[in-house]
Design a protein around this motif. Sequence first.
Motif, PDB file in Angstrom:
ATOM      1  N   THR A 299      -0.560 -16.750  45.515  1.00 51.07           N
ATOM      2  CA  THR A 299       0.646 -17.380  44.988  1.00 51.07           C
ATOM      3  C   THR A 299       1.477 -18.132  46.027  1.00 51.07           C
ATOM      4  O   THR A 299       2.233 -19.028  45.653  1.00 51.07           O
ATOM      5  N   THR A 300       1.342 -17.762  47.311  1.00 48.79           N
ATOM      6  CA  THR A 300       2.182 -18.404  48.327  1.00 48.79           C
ATOM      7  C   THR A 300       1.368 -19.107  49.413  1.00 48.79           C
ATOM      8  O   THR A 300       1.944 -19.775  50.259  1.00 48.79           O
ATOM      9  N   GLY A 301       0.066 -18.897  49.418  1.00 46.42           N
ATOM     10  CA  GLY A 301      -0.780 -19.539  50.411  1.00 46.42           C
ATOM     11  C   GLY A 301      -0.947 -18.752  51.703  1.00 46.42           C
ATOM     12  O   GLY A 301      -1.641 -19.191  52.612  1.00 46.42           O
ATOM     13  N   ALA A 302      -0.303 -17.590  51.795  1.00 44.99           N
ATOM     14  CA  ALA A 302      -0.439 -16.744  52.991  1.00 44.99           C
ATOM     15  C   ALA A 302      -0.315 -15.279  52.584  1.00 44.99           C
ATOM     16  O   ALA A 302       0.405 -14.948  51.660  1.00 44.99           O
ATOM     17  N   ARG A 303      -1.040 -14.435  53.294  1.00 48.42           N
ATOM     18  CA  ARG A 303      -0.999 -13.011  52.985  1.00 48.42           C
ATOM     19  C   ARG A 303      -0.183 -12.221  54.008  1.00 48.42           C
ATOM     20  O   ARG A 303      -0.021 -11.024  53.908  1.00 48.42           O
ATOM     21  N   THR A 304       0.333 -12.926  54.993  1.00 43.37           N
ATOM     22  CA  THR A 304       1.086 -12.271  56.057  1.00 43.37           C
ATOM     23  C   THR A 304       2.478 -11.856  55.582  1.00 43.37           C
ATOM     24  O   THR A 304       2.985 -12.384  54.599  1.00 43.37           O
TER      25      THR A 304
END
Length: 105
Positions: free
Chosen positions: A64-69
């Motif tokens: 959903t946001t383009g990053a998993r961090t």
Amino acid sequence: MAEQFVKGKIRADKVIVFGKASCPYCHQAMDLLKQLRVKPSHLEFVDIGGRSDTEAIQSYFQQTTGARTVPRVYIGEICIGGFSDLQELHSKGELIPKLKQIGVL
């Protein structure tokens, strides 16, 4: 389940920081928001570090946001990114207007 958990925390009139207690960038994000005097009742840190579904939540963030961090910082219902994105918005003078727009200052 991860989607329900994340969506259940996000509110139009809150700043939500999803993170881990052990993450220094998560703490820096919260410190910056507190320095800007975001109303305590409108600022929440959600620790996903000790949860059994941490991986699923981070995978949902990736989708959903383009990053998993972490941190994943939501101003209202919009994810603005992580700590460096939060800092950049602040340095450009765009963070305070966003916070005022949702009524948390």
